[in-house]
Design a protein around this motif. Structure first.
Motif, PDB file in Angstrom:
ATOM      1  N   VAL A  95       0.837  -1.199   0.000  1.00 30.60           N
ATOM      2  CA  VAL A  95       0.000   0.000   0.000  1.00 30.60           C
ATOM      3  C   VAL A  95       0.874   1.253   0.000  1.00 30.60           C
ATOM      4  CG1 VAL A  95      -1.657   1.359   1.349  1.00 30.60           C
ATOM      5  CG2 VAL A  95      -2.005  -1.112   1.073  1.00 30.60           C
ATOM      6  N   ARG A  96       1.894   1.255   0.835  1.00 33.01           N
ATOM      7  CA  ARG A  96       2.795   2.422   0.882  1.00 33.01           C
ATOM      8  C   ARG A  96       3.555   2.594  -0.436  1.00 33.01           C
ATOM      9  NH1 ARG A  96       3.420   4.855   5.848  1.00 33.01           N
ATOM     10  NH2 ARG A  96       2.469   3.753   7.604  1.00 33.01           N
ATOM     11  N   MET A  97       3.949   1.486  -1.059  1.00 26.41           N
ATOM     12  CA  MET A  97       4.616   1.552  -2.365  1.00 26.41           C
ATOM     13  C   MET A  97       3.696   2.203  -3.399  1.00 26.41           C
ATOM     14  SD  MET A  97       6.465  -2.212  -2.707  1.00 26.41           S
ATOM     15  CE  MET A  97       6.296  -2.173  -4.474  1.00 26.41           C
ATOM     16  N   ALA A  98       2.441   1.751  -3.431  1.00 24.76           N
ATOM     17  CA  ALA A  98       1.493   2.270  -4.414  1.00 24.76           C
ATOM     18  C   ALA A  98       1.238   3.758  -4.184  1.00 24.76           C
ATOM     19  CB  ALA A  98       0.181   1.481  -4.347  1.00 24.76           C
ATOM     20  N   LEU A  99       1.047   4.149  -2.940  1.00 26.19           N
ATOM     21  CA  LEU A  99       0.862   5.578  -2.654  1.00 26.19           C
ATOM     22  C   LEU A  99       2.094   6.375  -3.077  1.00 26.19           C
ATOM     23  CD1 LEU A  99      -0.770   5.288   0.875  1.00 26.19           C
ATOM     24  CD2 LEU A  99      -1.890   6.155  -1.190  1.00 26.19           C
ATOM     25  N   GLY A 100       3.268   5.842  -2.817  1.00 29.57           N
ATOM     26  CA  GLY A 100       4.513   6.507  -3.183  1.00 29.57           C
ATOM     27  C   GLY A 100       4.665   6.716  -4.680  1.00 29.57           C
ATOM     28  N   MET A 101       4.142   5.786  -5.466  1.00 32.51           N
ATOM     29  CA  MET A 101       4.223   5.936  -6.928  1.00 32.51           C
ATOM     30  C   MET A 101       3.513   7.198  -7.411  1.00 32.51           C
ATOM     31  SD  MET A 101       3.876   2.199  -8.639  1.00 32.51           S
ATOM     32  CE  MET A 101       3.989   2.993 -10.236  1.00 32.51           C
ATOM     33  N   PHE A 102       2.513   7.632  -6.662  1.00 34.58           N
ATOM     34  CA  PHE A 102       1.736   8.808  -7.056  1.00 34.58           C
ATOM     35  C   PHE A 102       1.977   9.991  -6.119  1.00 34.58           C
ATOM     36  CE2 PHE A 102      -0.486   4.954  -8.392  1.00 34.58           C
ATOM     37  CZ  PHE A 102      -0.387   5.127  -9.766  1.00 34.58           C
ATOM     38  N   THR A 119      -0.745  -7.246  -4.145  1.00 33.30           N
ATOM     39  CA  THR A 119      -0.867  -6.182  -5.153  1.00 33.30           C
ATOM     40  C   THR A 119      -1.712  -5.053  -4.572  1.00 33.30           C
ATOM     41  OG1 THR A 119      -2.834  -7.153  -6.159  1.00 33.30           O
ATOM     42  CG2 THR A 119      -0.707  -7.779  -7.108  1.00 33.30           C
ATOM     43  N   CYS A 120      -1.478  -3.848  -5.079  1.00 30.78           N
ATOM     44  CA  CYS A 120      -2.254  -2.698  -4.629  1.00 30.78           C
ATOM     45  C   CYS A 120      -2.455  -1.731  -5.798  1.00 30.78           C
ATOM     46  CB  CYS A 120      -1.537  -1.985  -3.480  1.00 30.78           C
ATOM     47  SG  CYS A 120      -2.454  -0.555  -2.847  1.00 30.78           S
ATOM     48  N   ALA A 121      -3.664  -1.212  -5.889  1.00 30.10           N
ATOM     49  CA  ALA A 121      -3.992  -0.185  -6.870  1.00 30.10           C
ATOM     50  C   ALA A 121      -4.635   0.989  -6.139  1.00 30.10           C
ATOM     51  CB  ALA A 121      -4.953  -0.735  -7.916  1.00 30.10           C
ATOM     52  N   GLY A 168     -15.216   7.033 -10.038  1.00 33.26           N
ATOM     53  CA  GLY A 168     -13.852   6.771  -9.596  1.00 33.26           C
ATOM     54  C   GLY A 168     -12.956   6.347 -10.747  1.00 33.26           C
ATOM     55  N   ARG A 169     -11.659   6.616 -10.567  1.00 27.49           N
ATOM     56  CA  ARG A 169     -10.709   6.206 -11.606  1.00 27.49           C
ATOM     57  C   ARG A 169      -9.409   5.761 -10.960  1.00 27.49           C
ATOM     58  NH1 ARG A 169      -6.715   9.938 -12.528  1.00 27.49           N
ATOM     59  NH2 ARG A 169      -7.093  12.022 -11.697  1.00 27.49           N
ATOM     60  N   LEU A 170      -8.770   4.822 -11.614  1.00 29.50           N
ATOM     61  CA  LEU A 170      -7.458   4.357 -11.172  1.00 29.50           C
ATOM     62  C   LEU A 170      -6.415   5.402 -11.526  1.00 29.50           C
ATOM     63  CD1 LEU A 170      -7.713   0.654 -12.371  1.00 29.50           C
ATOM     64  CD2 LEU A 170      -7.668   1.432  -9.988  1.00 29.50           C
ATOM     65  N   LEU A 171      -5.453   5.608 -10.636  1.00 32.03           N
ATOM     66  CA  LEU A 171      -4.364   6.544 -10.940  1.00 32.03           C
ATOM     67  C   LEU A 171      -3.322   5.898 -11.844  1.00 32.03           C
ATOM     68  CD1 LEU A 171      -3.809   8.342  -7.534  1.00 32.03           C
ATOM     69  CD2 LEU A 171      -5.203   9.028  -9.486  1.00 32.03           C
ATOM     70  N   GLY A 172      -3.327   4.582 -11.923  1.00 29.19           N
ATOM     71  CA  GLY A 172      -2.391   3.838 -12.759  1.00 29.19           C
ATOM     72  C   GLY A 172      -2.578   2.355 -12.501  1.00 29.19           C
ATOM     73  N   THR A 173      -1.676   1.568 -13.036  1.00 30.11           N
ATOM     74  CA  THR A 173      -1.777   0.129 -12.847  1.00 30.11           C
ATOM     75  C   THR A 173      -1.363  -0.261 -11.428  1.00 30.11           C
ATOM     76  OG1 THR A 173       0.472  -0.208 -13.649  1.00 30.11           O
ATOM     77  CG2 THR A 173      -1.295  -0.325 -15.279  1.00 30.11           C
ATOM     78  N   ARG A 174      -1.719  -1.461 -11.064  1.00 26.06           N
ATOM     79  CA  ARG A 174      -1.383  -1.973  -9.732  1.00 26.06           C
ATOM     80  C   ARG A 174       0.119  -2.135  -9.575  1.00 26.06           C
ATOM     81  NH1 ARG A 174      -1.183  -8.050 -10.547  1.00 26.06           N
ATOM     82  NH2 ARG A 174      -1.721  -8.231 -12.728  1.00 26.06           N
ATOM     83  N   VAL A 175       0.567  -2.129  -8.332  1.00 24.51           N
ATOM     84  CA  VAL A 175       1.958  -2.437  -8.019  1.00 24.51           C
ATOM     85  C   VAL A 175       1.946  -3.759  -7.248  1.00 24.51           C
ATOM     86  CG1 VAL A 175       2.676  -0.031  -7.979  1.00 24.51           C
ATOM     87  CG2 VAL A 175       2.001  -1.131  -5.865  1.00 24.51           C
ATOM     88  N   ALA A 176       3.074  -4.434  -7.240  1.00 24.40           N
ATOM     89  CA  ALA A 176       3.096  -5.757  -6.633  1.00 24.40           C
ATOM     90  C   ALA A 176       4.364  -6.013  -5.843  1.00 24.40           C
ATOM     91  CB  ALA A 176       2.959  -6.821  -7.725  1.00 24.40           C
TER      92      ALA A 176
END
Length: 127
Positions: free
Chosen positions: A21-28, A118-120, A105-113
């Motif tokens: 979850v933290r990785m996915a938030l960090g991507m954005f 995995t988290c989106a 709602g919309r995805l900010l990008g693809t999931r990370v793993a």
């Protein structure tokens, strides 16, 4: 509303789920303090690790039914063959995020793993 949709293998630790979850938030470039909810498929949501992750991140845990996830199946960005075989759905992480983010709602990008999770991230007005 910012939602982290999470999918994982059985017996995945709370540490690994929190990390993805933290990785996915960090991507954005989103701080964890902006996160409103962690969402996953209703069967997975009963696993105590999800309640622990929600507690650690100070967010609410939202369980999504298979029917909910199926309704947004056409909007996922990265379908998973493994999830399709196991659940008959193209996604848990991306679909869960979309469901809780609401109709617009919309995805900010693809999931990370990570190795087991995995988290989106999705944004929206909520359901």
């Amino acid at each position: 509303m910012i939602v982290a949709g999470v999918g994982c293998r059985r017996e995945t630790s709370a540490d690994e789920i929190e990390r993805v979850v933290r990785m996915a938030l960090g991507m954005f470039d989103l701080p964890v303090e902006r996160l409103d909810s962690v969402a996953t498929e209703s069967e997975k949501a009963t696993d105590p690790v999800f309640a622990e992750v929600a507690r650690r991140l100070s967010v609410r845990l939202v369980a999504c039914t298979v029917d909910d996830l199926d309704r947004v199946a056409g909007r996922v960005l990265t379908p998973s063959k493994l999830v399709l075989k196991a659940k008959g759905l193209p996604s848990i992480a991306e679909a869960s995020a979309l469901v809780v983010a609401g109709r617009e709602g919309r995805l900010l990008g693809t999931r990370v793993a990570t190795e087991r999770a995995t988290c989106a991230i999705a944004i929206g007005e909520g359901r």
